[in-house]
Design a protein around this motif. Structure first.
Motif, PDB file in Angstrom:
ATOM      1  N   SER A 118      34.365  -1.653  12.014  1.00 14.42           N
ATOM      2  CA  SER A 118      34.232  -1.843  13.462  1.00 14.42           C
ATOM      3  C   SER A 118      33.067  -2.776  13.763  1.00 14.42           C
ATOM      4  O   SER A 118      32.141  -2.909  12.964  1.00 14.42           O
ATOM      5  CB  SER A 118      34.020  -0.497  14.167  1.00 14.42           C
ATOM      6  OG  SER A 118      32.858   0.135  13.701  1.00 14.42           O
ATOM      7  N   MET A 119      33.137  -3.428  14.894  1.00  9.80           N
ATOM      8  CA  MET A 119      32.000  -4.238  15.352  1.00  9.80           C
ATOM      9  C   MET A 119      31.914  -4.182  16.870  1.00  9.80           C
ATOM     10  O   MET A 119      32.935  -4.164  17.562  1.00  9.80           O
ATOM     11  CB  MET A 119      32.078  -5.686  14.830  1.00  9.80           C
ATOM     12  CG  MET A 119      33.018  -6.617  15.528  1.00  9.80           C
ATOM     13  SD  MET A 119      33.310  -8.130  14.557  1.00  9.80           S
ATOM     14  CE  MET A 119      31.889  -9.118  14.919  1.00  9.80           C
ATOM     15  N   GLU A 120      30.659  -4.118  17.353  1.00  8.68           N
ATOM     16  CA  GLU A 120      30.458  -4.053  18.807  1.00  8.68           C
ATOM     17  C   GLU A 120      29.941  -5.402  19.270  1.00  8.68           C
ATOM     18  O   GLU A 120      28.916  -5.882  18.786  1.00  8.68           O
ATOM     19  CB  GLU A 120      29.444  -2.940  19.115  1.00  8.68           C
ATOM     20  CG  GLU A 120      29.274  -2.683  20.599  1.00  8.68           C
ATOM     21  CD  GLU A 120      28.221  -1.603  20.846  1.00  8.68           C
ATOM     22  OE1 GLU A 120      28.248  -0.555  20.171  1.00  8.68           O
ATOM     23  OE2 GLU A 120      27.353  -1.849  21.708  1.00  8.68           O
ATOM     24  N   VAL A 121      30.659  -6.011  20.217  1.00 12.98           N
ATOM     25  CA  VAL A 121      30.315  -7.366  20.660  1.00 12.98           C
ATOM     26  C   VAL A 121      30.297  -7.429  22.176  1.00 12.98           C
ATOM     27  O   VAL A 121      31.005  -6.671  22.842  1.00 12.98           O
ATOM     28  CB  VAL A 121      31.327  -8.416  20.130  1.00 12.98           C
ATOM     29  CG1 VAL A 121      31.433  -8.355  18.615  1.00 12.98           C
ATOM     30  CG2 VAL A 121      32.704  -8.230  20.752  1.00 12.98           C
ATOM     31  N   ALA A 133      31.952 -13.756  11.993  1.00 11.60           N
ATOM     32  CA  ALA A 133      30.962 -12.706  11.719  1.00 11.60           C
ATOM     33  C   ALA A 133      31.611 -11.571  10.926  1.00 11.60           C
ATOM     34  O   ALA A 133      31.000 -11.012  10.002  1.00 11.60           O
ATOM     35  CB  ALA A 133      30.397 -12.183  13.037  1.00 11.60           C
ATOM     36  N   ALA A 134      32.850 -11.254  11.249  1.00 11.31           N
ATOM     37  CA  ALA A 134      33.553 -10.199  10.499  1.00 11.31           C
ATOM     38  C   ALA A 134      33.778 -10.653   9.054  1.00 11.31           C
ATOM     39  O   ALA A 134      33.574  -9.880   8.105  1.00 11.31           O
ATOM     40  CB  ALA A 134      34.879  -9.876  11.187  1.00 11.31           C
ATOM     41  N   ALA A 135      34.183 -11.916   8.900  1.00  6.07           N
ATOM     42  CA  ALA A 135      34.476 -12.426   7.548  1.00  6.07           C
ATOM     43  C   ALA A 135      33.224 -12.402   6.666  1.00  6.07           C
ATOM     44  O   ALA A 135      33.310 -12.173   5.459  1.00  6.07           O
ATOM     45  CB  ALA A 135      35.037 -13.837   7.641  1.00  6.07           C
ATOM     46  N   LEU A 140      38.164  -8.487   8.518  1.00  8.25           N
ATOM     47  CA  LEU A 140      39.004  -9.385   9.325  1.00  8.25           C
ATOM     48  C   LEU A 140      39.115  -8.845  10.738  1.00  8.25           C
ATOM     49  O   LEU A 140      39.470  -7.674  10.931  1.00  8.25           O
ATOM     50  CB  LEU A 140      40.407  -9.447   8.710  1.00  8.25           C
ATOM     51  CG  LEU A 140      41.457 -10.219   9.521  1.00  8.25           C
ATOM     52  CD1 LEU A 140      41.275 -11.731   9.340  1.00  8.25           C
ATOM     53  CD2 LEU A 140      42.879  -9.818   9.102  1.00  8.25           C
ATOM     54  N   TYR A 141      38.783  -9.699  11.735  1.00  5.43           N
ATOM     55  CA  TYR A 141      39.227  -9.397  13.095  1.00  5.43           C
ATOM     56  C   TYR A 141      40.471 -10.262  13.292  1.00  5.43           C
ATOM     57  O   TYR A 141      40.396 -11.493  13.335  1.00  5.43           O
ATOM     58  CB  TYR A 141      38.156  -9.709  14.152  1.00  5.43           C
ATOM     59  CG  TYR A 141      38.683  -9.365  15.543  1.00  5.43           C
ATOM     60  CD1 TYR A 141      39.023  -8.056  15.850  1.00  5.43           C
ATOM     61  CD2 TYR A 141      38.915 -10.346  16.499  1.00  5.43           C
ATOM     62  CE1 TYR A 141      39.567  -7.727  17.084  1.00  5.43           C
ATOM     63  CE2 TYR A 141      39.456 -10.021  17.744  1.00  5.43           C
ATOM     64  CZ  TYR A 141      39.779  -8.708  18.021  1.00  5.43           C
ATOM     65  OH  TYR A 141      40.334  -8.377  19.235  1.00  5.43           O
TER      66      TYR A 141
END
Ligand SMILES: Cc1cc2nc3c(=O)[nH]c(=O)nc-3n(C[C@H](O)[C@H](O)[C@H](O)COP(=O)(O)OP(=O)(O)OC[C@H]3O[C@@H](n4cnc5c(N)ncnc54)[C@H](O)[C@@H]3O)c2cc1C
Length: 487
Positions: A118-121, A133-135, A140-141
């Protein structure tokens, strides 16, 4: 720009002063020249007036702006990258000029939890920045589309954007775990949970996804990340016709399972426009072919096995008489070049003429019938009409585009009526096959009459009830998505 008179002028001027105090002078744009890029869409088709453009830098600043607008009863329009293809992100030509709330300064990646996926943006993060940024942490987003270098997470969420990997990963809605939203009265709802399971009542985030800023302003999101595929196998092939393309899709699904990531269709005319209008784009296959498909497989392992599956499936398709010719990308460079063709269609079509972009989806099995019936419908209106077709065939989402040369369009007696009739013909064809007129671009201004035409009274009543509950004064992005919201 419409002029504001008397007491309204004083109130509006007071509001701009309030924004300067809240945000700082450099975050408030009031001159026509500086507002130019915010009041017109990128194709120059929709243009309206705005009271001003504000650039908040934090959720609290967005909330303060919303409270100030609400106190004066001034409408608000959230704007992301302004890449909407349906006039969603710019003010309407009529109506009260809104305050445009640009999310462009809210572009912090707050945290990435690779282990949780997960990522909070913040909402203003550009989609490509999020993907990169995910890579970097091996994740993968998956949401990917031609405008990814400029569209923002908030915009993709608010339109529930689709793109080229929906076939495997779903659309934006399926890749969001949590949201932070500023409501119409300035309340901040923090729903930034990073859970894959949470059954604590109504899933509120889903209300705002696809609501096009009519229910609140998205300020941040927790996105769902997936394992990053390290191996890709891509082919470009020419099916004999759309029916054959559908059969080849079935072969890939049977042979390659979850590795099948993209299955993108275009007609010869679309490919020709890309080659003619975009630098460094070339025909991928020798000879003339009526139809083209880009197919891609991806995995975290087993490259050789995956390439073999791609080859075998194409061979089966050729043997069955479904495919005329095919190439397999032999390097990352070649793969990127083939994707570049696919991602260049909007640029090419913008240069080529006035394309009446439609965004229909039908059951995948009905795609060939849709293409045939939509073609009949537009040719009945104009036997000479140029038909450009591109779409995400794997999802049944076809952009069927009647295309006019600029001079022919300008010479039409009533271009607006002609455009509406053409679109209605295409949308009727989809509707008759159990489809929809809006698969991924949203409703914006273009689709508003179609909402009133195709949606049942019951569905519109539910939408109006939700709107009335969350934005009873219709201040959030009025004039789009829901016809007569206060009905
Ligand atoms: C070259 C090109 C290719 C494209 N390909 C695809 C495709 O394959 N699939 C697809 O789905 N779309 C596609 N689009 C359409 C467009 O890029 C998407 O709809 C995108 O999701 C819009 O993002 P944006 O940030 O530009 O939003 P904008 O255009 O700025 O806004 C779109 C809508 O969302 C609202 N909004 C924006 N930000 C917020 C926020 N923070 N809170 C609340 N509401 C907000 C706006 O008010 C507006 O109603 C393409 C566009 C281009 C130019």
């Amino acid at each position: 720009m419409p002029r504001l008179m008397g007491s309204a002028l004083t109130a509006e001027t007071g509001l701009i002063g309030r924004f300067r105090t809240l945000l700082g002078d450099d975050a408030v744009i009031v001159t026509a020249a500086e507002m130019e890029g915010f009041v017109e869409d990128f194709r120059g088709r929709y243009r309206g007036a705005a009271l001003c453009v504000v650039h908040p830098s934090s959720t609290e600043q967005v909330a303060a702006v919303v409270r100030a607008c609400a106190a004066q009863g001034v409408p608000m329009l959230a704007q992301g990258g302004n890449t909407s293809l349906c006039g969603g992100a710019v003010p309407a030509a009529d109506g009260t000029p809104p305050v445009i709330i640009s999310l462009a300064r809210m572009r912090r990646i707050r945290r990435i939890d690779a282990a949780n996926g997960s990522m909070e943006v913040e909402a203003g993060c550009v989609l490509e920045t999020v993907q990169n940024a995910a890579a970097e942490v091996g994740r993968l987003y998956p949401v990917s589309l031609g405008a990814e270098g400029s569209c923002q997470i908030g915009g993709t969420l608010s339109t529930n954007a689709g793109g080229t990997s929906v076939l495997r990963y779903g659309n934006t809605r399926e890749n969001v775990l949590g949201l932070e939203v500023v409501m119409a009265d300035g309340t901040i709802w923090n729903g930034l949970r990073a859970l894959r399971k949470d059954n604590t009542g109504i899933d509120l985030k889903q209300l705002f996804i696809g609501a096009e800023g009519t229910l609140g302003i998205v300020t941040a999101a927790t996105l769902k990340l997936h394992p990053l595929p390290t191996h890709h196998a891509l082919a470009w092939f020419a099916p004999t016709d759309p029916q054959a393309a559908r059969q080849v899709l079935g072969l890939f699904q049977a042979n390659c399972g979850a590795r099948l990531t993209a299955f993108e269709l275009m007609n010869a005319r679309q490919l020709q426009l890309v080659v003619e209008h975009v630098t460094d784009r070339r025909q991928p296959l020798e000879g003339a072919h009526d139809w083209h498909v880009l197919v891609e497989l991806a995995d975290t392992q087993g490259a050789a096995d995956m390439e073999a599956a791609l080859q075998t499936t194409l061979e089966q398709a050729v043997e069955a008489g479904l495919v005329e010719d095919a190439i397999v990308a032999s390097s990352d460079r070649q793969r990127a070049a083939l994707w570049d063709i696919r991602h260049s269609v909007t640029e090419a079509n913008k240069k080529a003429g006035v394309g009446l972009t439609t965004d229909c989806a039908v059951p995948v099995s009905a795609v060939p019938a849709f293409i045939e019936q939509a073609t009949q419908a537009v040719r009945a209106l104009d036997p000479q009409i140029d038909v450009v077709i591109v779409g995400h065939m794997g999802d049944g989402n076809i952009h069927f585009i009647p295309m006019y040369p600029f001079d022919v369009w300008r010479a039409l007696a009533d271009a607006t009526a002609t455009g509406a009739a053409m679109r209605r013909g295409v949308n009727d064809a989809a509707h008759a096959l159990g489809g929809t007129f809006s698969a991924e671009h949203g409703i914006g201004q273009t689709g508003l009459p179609e909402m009133a035409h195709y949606k049942s009274g019951a569905e519109l009543s539910i939408m109006r009830a939700v709107k009335a509950a969350l934005d009873p004064r219709n201040l959030m992005n009025p004039g789009r998505l829901i016809p007569d919201p206060l009905h």
